[in-house]
Write a protein that holds these residues in place. Sequence first.
Motif, PDB file in Angstrom:
ATOM      1  N   GLY A 195       0.806  -1.213   0.000  1.00 20.83           N
ATOM      2  CA  GLY A 195       0.000   0.000   0.000  1.00 20.83           C
ATOM      3  C   GLY A 195       0.842   1.267   0.000  1.00 20.83           C
ATOM      4  N   VAL A 196       1.896   1.291   0.830  1.00 21.81           N
ATOM      5  CA  VAL A 196       2.774   2.468   0.893  1.00 21.81           C
ATOM      6  C   VAL A 196       3.443   2.691  -0.458  1.00 21.81           C
ATOM      7  N   LEU A 197       3.920   1.612  -1.061  1.00 26.99           N
ATOM      8  CA  LEU A 197       4.601   1.728  -2.350  1.00 26.99           C
ATOM      9  C   LEU A 197       3.645   2.191  -3.444  1.00 26.99           C
ATOM     10  N   MET A 198       2.428   1.646  -3.461  1.00 32.81           N
ATOM     11  CA  MET A 198       1.457   2.069  -4.471  1.00 32.81           C
ATOM     12  C   MET A 198       1.118   3.547  -4.317  1.00 32.81           C
ATOM     13  N   LEU A 199       0.976   3.996  -3.069  1.00 30.07           N
ATOM     14  CA  LEU A 199       0.693   5.411  -2.827  1.00 30.07           C
ATOM     15  C   LEU A 199       1.799   6.284  -3.397  1.00 30.07           C
ATOM     16  N   GLY A 200       3.050   5.922  -3.121  1.00 30.46           N
ATOM     17  CA  GLY A 200       4.164   6.696  -3.642  1.00 30.46           C
ATOM     18  C   GLY A 200       4.205   6.683  -5.160  1.00 30.46           C
ATOM     19  N   GLY A 201       3.974   5.514  -5.759  1.00 31.29           N
ATOM     20  CA  GLY A 201       3.986   5.431  -7.210  1.00 31.29           C
ATOM     21  C   GLY A 201       2.915   6.290  -7.856  1.00 31.29           C
ATOM     22  N   LEU A 202       1.723   6.279  -7.284  1.00 34.28           N
ATOM     23  CA  LEU A 202       0.626   7.069  -7.858  1.00 34.28           C
ATOM     24  C   LEU A 202       0.855   8.565  -7.677  1.00 34.28           C
ATOM     25  N   ILE A 203       1.407   8.969  -6.521  1.00 35.32           N
ATOM     26  CA  ILE A 203       1.719  10.385  -6.313  1.00 35.32           C
ATOM     27  C   ILE A 203       2.690  10.864  -7.388  1.00 35.32           C
ATOM     28  N   CYS A 204       3.676  10.038  -7.673  1.00 38.16           N
ATOM     29  CA  CYS A 204       4.685  10.409  -8.661  1.00 38.16           C
ATOM     30  C   CYS A 204       4.102  10.452 -10.076  1.00 38.16           C
ATOM     31  N   LEU A 205       3.414   9.386 -10.469  1.00 43.79           N
ATOM     32  CA  LEU A 205       2.954   9.276 -11.848  1.00 43.79           C
ATOM     33  C   LEU A 205       1.775  10.191 -12.161  1.00 43.79           C
ATOM     34  N   LEU A 206       0.913  10.409 -11.182  1.00 42.51           N
ATOM     35  CA  LEU A 206      -0.245  11.288 -11.410  1.00 42.51           C
ATOM     36  C   LEU A 206       0.041  12.738 -11.060  1.00 42.51           C
ATOM     37  N   GLY A 207       0.994  12.960 -10.163  1.00 48.45           N
ATOM     38  CA  GLY A 207       1.260  14.312  -9.689  1.00 48.45           C
ATOM     39  C   GLY A 207       2.219  15.098 -10.557  1.00 48.45           C
ATOM     40  N   VAL A 208       3.142  14.426 -11.228  1.00 47.89           N
ATOM     41  CA  VAL A 208       4.129  15.128 -12.051  1.00 47.89           C
ATOM     42  C   VAL A 208       3.561  15.316 -13.457  1.00 47.89           C
ATOM     43  N   ARG A 209       3.407  16.556 -13.851  1.00 45.11           N
ATOM     44  CA  ARG A 209       2.826  16.850 -15.169  1.00 45.11           C
ATOM     45  C   ARG A 209       3.863  17.383 -16.159  1.00 45.11           C
ATOM     46  N   GLU A 210       5.123  17.456 -15.768  1.00 43.85           N
ATOM     47  CA  GLU A 210       6.187  17.914 -16.663  1.00 43.85           C
ATOM     48  C   GLU A 210       6.230  16.993 -17.876  1.00 43.85           C
ATOM     49  N   ARG A 211       6.213  17.565 -19.088  1.00 45.70           N
ATOM     50  CA  ARG A 211       5.925  16.781 -20.280  1.00 45.70           C
ATOM     51  C   ARG A 211       7.130  16.026 -20.853  1.00 45.70           C
ATOM     52  N   THR A 212       8.347  16.407 -20.494  1.00 44.83           N
ATOM     53  CA  THR A 212       9.509  15.736 -21.087  1.00 44.83           C
ATOM     54  C   THR A 212       9.480  14.238 -20.817  1.00 44.83           C
ATOM     55  N   GLY A 213       9.092  13.859 -19.603  1.00 46.01           N
ATOM     56  CA  GLY A 213       9.085  12.453 -19.225  1.00 46.01           C
ATOM     57  C   GLY A 213       7.977  11.647 -19.866  1.00 46.01           C
ATOM     58  N   PHE A 214       7.020  12.311 -20.511  1.00 46.96           N
ATOM     59  CA  PHE A 214       5.911  11.616 -21.162  1.00 46.96           C
ATOM     60  C   PHE A 214       6.271  11.139 -22.565  1.00 46.96           C
ATOM     61  N   GLN A 215       7.396  11.599 -23.087  1.00 48.06           N
ATOM     62  CA  GLN A 215       7.692  11.352 -24.494  1.00 48.06           C
ATOM     63  C   GLN A 215       9.018  10.619 -24.674  1.00 48.06           C
ATOM     64  N   ARG A 216       9.153  10.052 -25.829  1.00 47.36           N
ATOM     65  CA  ARG A 216      10.394   9.377 -26.226  1.00 47.36           C
ATOM     66  C   ARG A 216      11.543  10.388 -26.208  1.00 47.36           C
ATOM     67  N   LEU A 217      12.702   9.956 -25.697  1.00 48.76           N
ATOM     68  CA  LEU A 217      13.848  10.853 -25.606  1.00 48.76           C
ATOM     69  C   LEU A 217      14.836  10.645 -26.752  1.00 48.76           C
ATOM     70  N   ALA A 218      14.831   9.459 -27.342  1.00 50.07           N
ATOM     71  CA  ALA A 218      15.739   9.171 -28.455  1.00 50.07           C
ATOM     72  C   ALA A 218      15.204   9.811 -29.743  1.00 50.07           C
ATOM     73  N   PRO A 219      16.067  10.116 -30.687  1.00 49.85           N
ATOM     74  CA  PRO A 219      15.605  10.631 -31.987  1.00 49.85           C
ATOM     75  C   PRO A 219      14.652   9.650 -32.653  1.00 49.85           C
ATOM     76  N   PRO A 220      13.731  10.137 -33.488  1.00 49.95           N
ATOM     77  CA  PRO A 220      12.710   9.272 -34.101  1.00 49.95           C
ATOM     78  C   PRO A 220      13.274   8.133 -34.929  1.00 49.95           C
ATOM     79  N   ASP A 221      14.469   8.322 -35.519  1.00 55.32           N
ATOM     80  CA  ASP A 221      15.004   7.300 -36.410  1.00 55.32           C
ATOM     81  C   ASP A 221      15.729   6.173 -35.666  1.00 55.32           C
ATOM     82  N   VAL A 222      15.884   6.282 -34.352  1.00 51.48           N
ATOM     83  CA  VAL A 222      16.577   5.250 -33.576  1.00 51.48           C
ATOM     84  C   VAL A 222      15.616   4.091 -33.307  1.00 51.48           C
ATOM     85  N   LYS A 223      15.993   2.892 -33.733  1.00 51.16           N
ATOM     86  CA  LYS A 223      15.164   1.704 -33.569  1.00 51.16           C
ATOM     87  C   LYS A 223      15.447   1.035 -32.219  1.00 51.16           C
TER      88      LYS A 223
END
Length: 443
Positions: A195-223
């Motif tokens: 329960g403690v771990l799930m709470l922490g995970g949800l706070i992090c994943l739902l609370g952080v809205r910074e968009r860089t982490g939502f997207q692929r970081l490698a260039p589009p042509d990298v397989k």
Amino acid sequence: MSETATSRLSPPGGGFSGLLNKWGLPAPLLLGYVGLLLFMVGDGVESGFISPFMADNGAGSEIHASYVITVYGVAVMLASWLSGALSELWGPRRVMLLGLTIWVVFDVLFLAVAVAGHNYPLMLVFYGIRGFGYPMFAFGFLVWITAVAPIARLGAAVGWFYFAFTGGLPTLGSLLASFTNPVLGHTGTLWLSVGVLMLGGLICLLGVRERTGFQRLAPPDVKPVQSLISSVSIAWKKPRVGMGMLARVINTAPEFGMLVFFPTIFSDQIGFGEGRWLLLVSVIYGTNIFFNLIFGLLSDKIGWRTTIFWFGAIGCAISILLLYFVPVALGADYYWVALLVGALYGATLAGFVPISALLPSLAPENKGGAMALLNLGAGAAAFVGPAIVSVFLGPVGAAGVVIIFAALYLVAAVLVRFLKLPESTEKAMKQDGSLQEVSVAVN
């Protein structure tokens, strides 16, 4: 990984966000740090009793339990590497979500099926697979941090990461267990940790809205295959990154190794007893938590490489010798001195914190690959340290093994001298630092 992320280039601003950024804690990721702390508390609850618990609930003996933990360790090492490589392809947030899901699903299966049924083969499977969970979550977030934090404050941002990471595992996690075990029992405490771990995970994943982490970081042509291969091949394409990975292995290998044979020496041979040995361990880790933050902040002022060399490598070479030889020489009557040298070792361990900022900056065009190799080094340390003990403890004794550990730290010091940043990165750091100073002055 793009260097044009808005959050990386933006100045600290005013108000609460400006204060956080001034302290080196990226304001858009604040809830991520909070969630990481709770996640690692949940993960660390079991650290003080999981081996005997498994022995009593299906493994049959602590030797069999150690096999389960070994399988878990292999998974941790692989996941530590994959967290960086996959973050490049999928984005850090998706990797973190995968890590959270793996941890929760397979821990529930471990408790509800393997432990409840006293089924040893399923223990090996479920607990082993669960080992992929926490590195993907935690080190996925570390990749997010390195993608977002202003480069002039990256050392501090990484310091905050390790402040939260080690604050949960093993420190606050073990402390929570010390209160809940007498009330809930070991099984109840392990269910609480979910329960403690799930709470922490949800706070992090739902609370952080910074968009860089939502997207692929490698260039589009990298397989995908290309990305995974590059996360290993960077070791010889960029030899300094490979040397940095070796320094990261050395960072914590002696720490894992000493925990194999120090308990017997300090508890029985010196005569501290188990209680005072455990208190000494708490002092080491407790000091380490705060110095993770202190050296993270300091490294942005005096340089990442300088901090690692003097406070990390040279400092650990000295402090690990003191940690062993001083208590052995003085005996049980000078326990307070053992606490002092233990705190010194915990503090100098934190001197390596800036390596998580330094390595990705050595390969700005492939930061995900550098982070994957760095995380692989962190996972490998858990095997290298105990392996050194198993090979050398018989031939050279405890004192000889400690001297080998000290020598390894000197090797790390030599390696660190070669980890010079590219000129373009140094210029970017100076420019970024100037921008932030101007912004603070204006605000």
